[in-house]
Write a protein that holds these residues in place. Structure first.
Motif, short mmCIF file in Angstrom:
data_model
loop_
_atom_site.label_atom_id
_atom_site.label_comp_id
_atom_site.label_asym_id
_atom_site.label_seq_id
_atom_site.Cartn_x
_atom_site.Cartn_y
_atom_site.Cartn_z
N GLN A 29 -37.03 3.98 78.06
CA GLN A 29 -37.64 2.66 78.36
C GLN A 29 -38.39 2.06 77.17
OE1 GLN A 29 -36.90 1.19 81.26
NE2 GLN A 29 -36.36 2.87 82.61
N THR A 30 -38.17 2.58 75.98
CA THR A 30 -38.83 1.98 74.82
C THR A 30 -38.37 0.53 74.65
OG1 THR A 30 -38.76 4.16 73.80
CG2 THR A 30 -39.33 2.32 72.36
N CYS A 31 -37.10 0.29 74.89
CA CYS A 31 -36.54 -1.07 74.81
C CYS A 31 -37.24 -1.99 75.81
CB CYS A 31 -35.04 -1.04 75.08
SG CYS A 31 -34.62 -0.11 76.57
N THR A 32 -37.46 -1.46 77.02
CA THR A 32 -38.10 -2.24 78.08
C THR A 32 -39.51 -2.65 77.65
OG1 THR A 32 -36.88 -0.87 79.65
CG2 THR A 32 -38.67 -2.18 80.54
N VAL A 33 -40.22 -1.68 77.08
CA VAL A 33 -41.59 -1.96 76.65
C VAL A 33 -41.60 -2.92 75.46
CG1 VAL A 33 -43.69 -0.90 75.72
CG2 VAL A 33 -42.44 0.24 77.56
N ALA A 34 -40.65 -2.74 74.54
CA ALA A 34 -40.57 -3.65 73.39
C ALA A 34 -40.38 -5.08 73.86
CB ALA A 34 -39.42 -3.23 72.47
N CYS A 35 -39.49 -5.26 74.82
CA CYS A 35 -39.23 -6.60 75.34
C CYS A 35 -40.44 -7.12 76.12
CB CYS A 35 -37.99 -6.57 76.24
SG CYS A 35 -37.61 -8.18 76.96
N LYS A 36 -40.99 -6.27 76.94
CA LYS A 36 -42.11 -6.72 77.78
C LYS A 36 -43.30 -7.16 76.93
CE LYS A 36 -42.73 -6.32 81.98
NZ LYS A 36 -43.20 -7.71 82.28
N THR A 37 -43.64 -6.36 75.94
CA THR A 37 -44.81 -6.72 75.13
C THR A 37 -44.52 -7.96 74.28
OG1 THR A 37 -44.15 -5.06 73.52
CG2 THR A 37 -45.88 -4.45 75.04
N TRP A 55 -42.36 -10.50 75.18
CA TRP A 55 -42.05 -11.72 75.91
C TRP A 55 -42.63 -11.84 77.31
CZ3 TRP A 55 -40.70 -14.84 72.39
CH2 TRP A 55 -39.79 -14.49 71.39
N THR A 56 -42.76 -10.77 78.08
CA THR A 56 -42.96 -10.98 79.53
C THR A 56 -44.22 -10.33 80.11
OG1 THR A 56 -41.62 -9.05 80.16
CG2 THR A 56 -40.47 -11.15 79.94
N ASN A 57 -45.22 -10.06 79.31
CA ASN A 57 -46.42 -9.43 79.90
C ASN A 57 -47.51 -10.46 80.21
OD1 ASN A 57 -47.29 -10.04 77.36
ND2 ASN A 57 -47.94 -7.96 76.81
N ARG A 58 -47.11 -11.72 80.34
CA ARG A 58 -48.14 -12.76 80.52
C ARG A 58 -47.53 -14.03 81.12
NH1 ARG A 58 -46.32 -11.54 75.56
NH2 ARG A 58 -45.49 -13.20 74.26
N ASN A 59 -48.42 -14.93 81.54
CA ASN A 59 -48.05 -16.31 81.90
C ASN A 59 -46.98 -16.42 82.99
OD1 ASN A 59 -49.81 -17.06 79.89
ND2 ASN A 59 -48.22 -17.18 78.32
N GLU A 77 -45.01 -11.65 84.48
CA GLU A 77 -45.39 -10.24 84.59
C GLU A 77 -44.38 -9.39 85.37
OE1 GLU A 77 -47.32 -12.82 85.01
OE2 GLU A 77 -49.17 -12.58 83.87
N TYR A 78 -43.80 -9.97 86.41
CA TYR A 78 -42.88 -9.16 87.22
C TYR A 78 -41.48 -9.06 86.60
CZ TYR A 78 -39.95 -12.99 88.90
OH TYR A 78 -39.05 -14.02 88.97
N MET A 79 -41.22 -9.88 85.59
CA MET A 79 -39.86 -9.95 85.03
C MET A 79 -39.60 -8.82 84.03
SD MET A 79 -39.66 -13.89 83.79
CE MET A 79 -40.42 -15.21 84.72
N TYR A 80 -38.39 -8.33 84.03
CA TYR A 80 -37.92 -7.43 82.98
C TYR A 80 -36.66 -8.03 82.38
CZ TYR A 80 -41.38 -4.04 84.25
OH TYR A 80 -42.58 -3.43 84.48
N TRP A 81 -36.81 -8.75 81.28
CA TRP A 81 -35.62 -9.33 80.64
C TRP A 81 -34.71 -8.20 80.17
CZ3 TRP A 81 -37.92 -13.81 77.13
CH2 TRP A 81 -38.46 -14.80 77.98
N ASN A 82 -35.31 -7.08 79.77
CA ASN A 82 -34.56 -5.84 79.52
C ASN A 82 -35.07 -4.81 80.53
OD1 ASN A 82 -33.16 -4.01 77.07
ND2 ASN A 82 -34.64 -2.89 78.28
N ASN A 83 -34.15 -4.22 81.28
CA ASN A 83 -34.53 -3.07 82.10
C ASN A 83 -33.51 -1.97 81.87
OD1 ASN A 83 -32.48 -4.50 83.86
ND2 ASN A 83 -32.91 -2.73 85.15
N VAL A 84 -33.88 -0.75 82.22
CA VAL A 84 -32.95 0.38 82.13
C VAL A 84 -32.92 1.03 83.49
CG1 VAL A 84 -32.41 2.55 80.96
CG2 VAL A 84 -33.59 0.73 79.71
N LYS A 107 -30.11 -11.92 86.02
CA LYS A 107 -30.84 -11.76 84.77
C LYS A 107 -31.51 -13.07 84.34
CE LYS A 107 -31.23 -7.62 83.46
NZ LYS A 107 -32.63 -7.15 83.38
N ILE A 108 -31.72 -13.95 85.30
CA ILE A 108 -32.55 -15.12 85.06
C ILE A 108 -33.58 -15.13 86.17
CG2 ILE A 108 -30.88 -16.66 86.22
CD1 ILE A 108 -31.76 -18.80 84.07
N TYR A 109 -34.82 -15.49 85.86
CA TYR A 109 -35.95 -15.26 86.75
C TYR A 109 -36.75 -16.54 86.97
CZ TYR A 109 -34.96 -10.54 85.09
OH TYR A 109 -34.33 -9.36 84.76
#
Ligand code: SF4
Ligand code: SF4
Length: 366
Positions: free
Chosen positions: A19-27, A29-33, A36-43, A178-180
């Protein structure tokens, strides 16, 4: 259709589900605003419910006649899962670590469960998923506002946040979900393939940070590139659920390296494979048979002769060689548009509803 197409290949034999990819993407692009619930990359673990829950059964995409299919908009709480926090502040007073709500669902709820009976025939593997930046995007076709567009220069699919009115037809139309929907700004948002990084010749954050070195990124028409060779020359990288009709541009090398099954006495059943080929066919189509054959033949060839271009590509000796991006290409487009610097996507960048014109602070990883 765009003039050129950027694509990603992921080798599922090498994904360790970290899940390193997931965290890279989340931090990034998606940890705010509202994201928060979105995972543009998930595994996700396969077999499993996936993210959002049972996404393969939620419709969207096209039928054989090319007609857009009805689809469902998943529920944020029940199908994606609302992020929760932990009681970190209380730990120093002797409390046990626990969530601050009673969670009922979340991404990877069934991580690593898989299927079958341990130890004889149980199995699972990981499927990392991002937007496929499809050639025939269901999200784009479903949008009545013409708010979703595909860039000519690289086929990246983006949402014009000025035009988007938050109707969510795009979410129903995307068979990969994959669109939120961002409830805070009432707009749809999605993976942007880190285009501000790509335009600087840097790979998307998920690929740059991939611990397993499973991700190749490059243009599909670059005949010297690994992406071209894996997809077109060796035909071992296949799109996920191509039957949805959106012509995805993320490709997967199927898992060939599953261990054999054991019999009731715990002995190896020679020639057996824990991952049923029918499951792989469901995911990657009939082409998976030839892809598996090629992969095994090339592996044997490499063992016997020491030579195999395909195996050399898949081993990926140098991480940097997995990415064939071209800053000069983007700079030349920027110049033609009278801009001195990339990012060059005015339509996305200048949306009144984006946070500000300079929201893309590109993080350059070592
Ligand atoms: S994966 Fe879904 S969101 Fe991404 S381009 Fe294809 S249809 Fe659109
Ligand atoms: S970082 Fe790479 S190896 Fe780790 S989960 Fe993501 S795709 Fe798999």
């Amino acid at each position: 259709m765009s003039k050129r197409q950027l694509a990603m290949v992921m080798d599922l034999n090498k994904c360790i589900g970290c899940q390193t990819c997931t965290v890279a993407c989340k931090t990034q692009w998606t940890n705010r605003n509202g994201r928060e619930y979105m995972y543009w990359n998930n595994v996700e673990t396969y077999p499993g419910t996936g993210y959002p829950k049972n996404w393969m059964e939620l419709g969207g995409g096209f039928d054989a006649a090319g007609d857009l299919q009805a689809g469902v908009v998943p529920n944020i709480e029940a199908d994606y899962g609302v992020p929760w926090d932990y009681n970190h502040d209380e730990l120093q007073f002797g409390e046990q670590l626990k969530p601050n709500v009673d969670p009922t669902w979340g991404p990877n709820w069934d991580e690593d469960e898989g299927t079958g009976n341990f130890p004889s025939d149980n199995y699972f593997f990981y499927i990392p998923r991002i937007c496929n930046h499809c050639t025939n995007p269901g999200c784009l076709s479903a949008c009545p506002r013409d708010a979703i567009f595909k860039r000519d220069q690289d086929g990246v699919v983006l949402v014009d946040l000025d035009r988007c009115q938050g109707y969510r037809y795009c979410i129903a139309g995307c068979p990969y979900k994959k669109i939120y929907f961002n409830p805070k700004i009432s707009k749809s948002e999605k993976c942007i393939l880190c285009f501000p990084r790509v335009e600087k010749g840097l790979p998307p954050a998920c690929a740059q940070q991939c611990v397993g070195r499973i991700r190749f990124v490059g243009f599909l028409d670059d005949e010297e590139g690994q992406v071209y060779k894996l997809v077109h020359k060796y035909k071992v990288a296949l799109p996920l659920r191509s039957d949805y009709g959106t012509q995805p541009n993320v490709y997967y090398v199927p898992p060939t390296e599953a261990p054999p099954k054991f019999d009731a006495e715990g002995r190896v059943i020679e020639g057996s494979n824990r991952v049923p080929i029918e499951e792989l066919e469901k995911l990657f189509g009939k082409e998976v048979h030839q892809a598996m054959k090629t992969l095994r033949e090339e592996k044997e060839k490499r063992k016997k002769t020491g030579e195999s271009e395909l195996m050399d590509i898949l081993i990926a000796y140098q991480h940097s060689e997995m990415f064939r991006l071209d800053q000069d290409y983007y700079q030349s487009i920027a110049k033609k548009q009278g801009l001195s610097l990339a990012p060059i996507d005015n339509r996305y960048m200048q949306g009144k509803n984006t946070e500000n014109k300079y929201k893309f602070k590109v993080v350059e990883y070592e």
